[in-house]
Design a protein around this motif. Structure first.
Motif, PDB file in Angstrom:
ATOM      1  N   ASP A   9       1.711  -6.153   3.989  1.00  0.00           N
ATOM      2  CA  ASP A   9       0.948  -7.162   4.719  1.00  0.00           C
ATOM      3  C   ASP A   9       1.501  -8.539   4.378  1.00  0.00           C
ATOM      4  OD1 ASP A   9      -2.167  -5.364   4.270  1.00  0.00           O
ATOM      5  OD2 ASP A   9      -0.699  -5.271   5.895  1.00  0.00           O
ATOM      6  N   ARG A  32       0.848  -1.181   0.000  1.00  0.00           N
ATOM      7  CA  ARG A  32       0.000   0.000   0.000  1.00  0.00           C
ATOM      8  C   ARG A  32       0.885   1.234   0.000  1.00  0.00           C
ATOM      9  NH1 ARG A  32      -2.515  -2.821   4.300  1.00  0.00           N
ATOM     10  NH2 ARG A  32      -1.866  -1.256   5.818  1.00  0.00           N
ATOM     11  N   THR A  70       0.814  -3.547  16.782  1.00  0.00           N
ATOM     12  CA  THR A  70      -0.394  -4.154  17.322  1.00  0.00           C
ATOM     13  C   THR A  70      -0.091  -4.812  18.666  1.00  0.00           C
ATOM     14  OG1 THR A  70      -1.147  -4.615  15.069  1.00  0.00           O
ATOM     15  CG2 THR A  70      -2.242  -5.799  16.861  1.00  0.00           C
ATOM     16  N   THR A 109       3.308  -0.024   3.471  1.00  0.00           N
ATOM     17  CA  THR A 109       3.022  -1.061   4.453  1.00  0.00           C
ATOM     18  C   THR A 109       2.902  -2.388   3.713  1.00  0.00           C
ATOM     19  OG1 THR A 109       1.912   0.416   6.018  1.00  0.00           O
ATOM     20  CG2 THR A 109       1.399  -1.920   6.164  1.00  0.00           C
ATOM     21  N   HIS A 135       6.283  -2.011   8.229  1.00  0.00           N
ATOM     22  CA  HIS A 135       6.130  -0.632   7.782  1.00  0.00           C
ATOM     23  C   HIS A 135       7.453  -0.116   7.222  1.00  0.00           C
ATOM     24  CE1 HIS A 135       2.202  -0.277   9.676  1.00  0.00           C
ATOM     25  NE2 HIS A 135       2.712  -0.708  10.816  1.00  0.00           N
ATOM     26  N   GLY A 178       0.458  -7.808  14.073  1.00  0.00           N
ATOM     27  CA  GLY A 178      -0.287  -7.270  12.944  1.00  0.00           C
ATOM     28  C   GLY A 178       0.076  -7.917  11.622  1.00  0.00           C
ATOM     29  N   LYS A 179       1.097  -8.783  11.620  1.00  0.00           N
ATOM     30  CA  LYS A 179       1.572  -9.485  10.423  1.00  0.00           C
ATOM     31  C   LYS A 179       1.870  -8.512   9.276  1.00  0.00           C
ATOM     32  CE  LYS A 179      -0.557 -13.995  11.304  1.00  0.00           C
ATOM     33  NZ  LYS A 179      -1.397 -15.087  10.752  1.00  0.00           N
ATOM     34  N   ARG A 180       2.722  -7.547   9.584  1.00  0.00           N
ATOM     35  CA  ARG A 180       3.057  -6.552   8.573  1.00  0.00           C
ATOM     36  C   ARG A 180       4.394  -5.906   8.898  1.00  0.00           C
ATOM     37  NH1 ARG A 180      -1.777  -2.338  10.365  1.00  0.00           N
ATOM     38  NH2 ARG A 180      -1.034  -2.000  12.503  1.00  0.00           N
ATOM     39  N   ASP A 191       1.718 -13.032   5.360  1.00  0.00           N
ATOM     40  CA  ASP A 191       0.949 -14.191   5.795  1.00  0.00           C
ATOM     41  C   ASP A 191       1.609 -14.902   6.973  1.00  0.00           C
ATOM     42  OD1 ASP A 191       3.131 -15.176   4.452  1.00  0.00           O
ATOM     43  OD2 ASP A 191       2.021 -16.630   3.247  1.00  0.00           O
TER      44      ASP A 191
END
Length: 410
Positions: A397, A5, A349, A395, A382, A378-380, A399
């Protein structure tokens, strides 16, 4: 599945790299970390068999979830996450800029991330290749691994050090080990085509790459913890500050950079973080503060923070001190004044614990144009533009839960 994103091009880094690549480096190929084909009219300068040379930094993030063993390599150029073999029980994930080391109780797995750089001082070469497994080192979770263009040195928890040839790792195999005599305190650090070690009584010793002791500068470092190699020399963290070791025409000298005052043990700098190539080192200092060591100026500065420190880093001179605090936000501090100048919204998170051992807590990695922050729950991940008030540029994301993260290709 990866989703990107707010995609932002790393155009400034690319322009710098293109300019660097136009500079000749005749006679300097011996410094490269990967063997090159013999020079010929048909062999381009900087050619590495099996790799592609690119004009910009080929950054990748190696990620691991210790609970499930799931691992990924996130290519920051293409934005794609590549699945790699699982490694469960990883206690630490470290890197030397190309290879990722998954430390477990049963040994250390080595992964070639397929991204690296060769720094010739006046210019840089960037390479990308296929990600591949290399093998397993017989080194437990407490092993410390340090490397340079020629060797990788593994120091175990008992102070025994073993030398491995970097050329073998680059060919996809562990190779034959060579033990370093005796036992040492702290990690053995490759520097200036030699190895720096501290004897059990804290005396500095210099070895050649075969393990022979060749120099003993008059210097001591009590209770060594933390180390880093900068353009100004190698830095070893000591109970009373830092020891800066420098080499000039084959002669090694050492200089102590002491703290300004007595520092309690819990506030010592014991784990340095910095942008590769930078001479500014950072480290947590107790509950609500961070150290900044300016190697060029030989000065320490302790910056107080608004909340407990989880991770800290900086891009160096002129950049803010980036602190991930227990509120889940990134805070930017002016290093000169110690004042907070910017702050993000919470990016992590769940709750954060400043007392987490190892690098299982979220970490801030910094390169020449961006910083990266992993959010396990948050499985991400930044991507942060630290030159624009810590703006979230992208960002990613994922799995998996990226509890452990290192950046390669720098």
């Amino acid at each position: 599945m990866f989703v990107g994103r707010n995609v932002t091009a790393r155009s400034s880094a690319a322009l710098v790299a293109v300019a660097l690549l136009t500079t000749s480096c005749a006679g300097q190929d011996g410094n490269a970390s990967t063997p090159k084909a013999a020079a010929s009219p048909s062999t381009p300068h900087g050619y590495v068999e099996g790799a592609q040379e690119r004009a910009e930094q080929q950054s990748r993030l190696v990620l691991n979830d210790p609970e499930t063993g799931d691992s990924r390599v996130l290519d920051l150029i293409t934005g794609k996450a590549h699945e790699v073999p699982r490694t469960t029980g990883t206690t630490h994930l470290t890197t030397d800029g190309r290879f990722a080391y998954f430390h477990t109780a049963g040994g250390t797995r080595v992964l070639d991330s397929g991204a690296w750089m060769v720094d010739h001082g006046d210019h840089v070469h960037y390479y990308r290749a296929t990600v591949r497994g290399v093998g397993r080192l017989p080194a437990g979770a407490d092993a410390r691994i340090r490397s340079d263009a020629g060797v990788a040195v593994v120091t175990d928890g008992d102070g025994r050090a073993t030398i491995y040839r970097r050329a073998a790792l680059e060919k996809g195999r562990i190779g034959s080990p060579r033990p370093l005599p005796g036992t040492l305190a702290g990690a053995v650090v490759p520097y200036a085509e030699h190895l720096l070690g501290l004897t059990e009584d804290g005396k500095l010793a210099v070895y050649d790459r075969e393990g022979k002791r060749v120099a003993s500068p008059d210097a001591r470092c009590e209770d060594p913890k933390g180390d880093a190699v900068t353009r100004r020399g190698a830095v070893l963290g000591c109970a009373d500050g830092a020891l800066l070791v420098r080499e000039d025409d084959g002669t090694f000298t050492a200089e102590k950079i002491p703290y300004d005052s007595d520092v309690p043990e819990k506030e010592r700098a014991t784990d340095f973080h910095h942008r590769p190539g930078s001479d500014t080192l950072t480290a947590p200092s107790g509950d609500r503060a961070a150290w900044v060591l300016d190697v060029t100026e030989r000065t320490w500065k302790r910056v107080r923070t608004s909340a407990p420190v989880i991770s800290v880093n900086t891009a160096g001179e002129g950049s803010v001190l980036i602190v991930l605090e227990a509120d889940g936000s990134l805070h930017g501090y002016d290093i000169a004044t110690g004042k907070q100048v910017t702050r993000t919204k919470p990016l992590i998170t769940g709750a954060l614990d400043a007392g987490t051992d190892g690098n299982a807590a979220p970490i801030v990695e910094v390169d020449r144009s961006r910083a990266y922050l992993n959010d396990p729950k948050g499985k991400r991940v930044h991507e942060i533009d630290y030159n624009d008030n810590l703006r979230v540029a992208r960002t990613f994301d994922l799995d998996i839960a990226p509890s452990l993260m290192v950046e390669t290709g720098r």
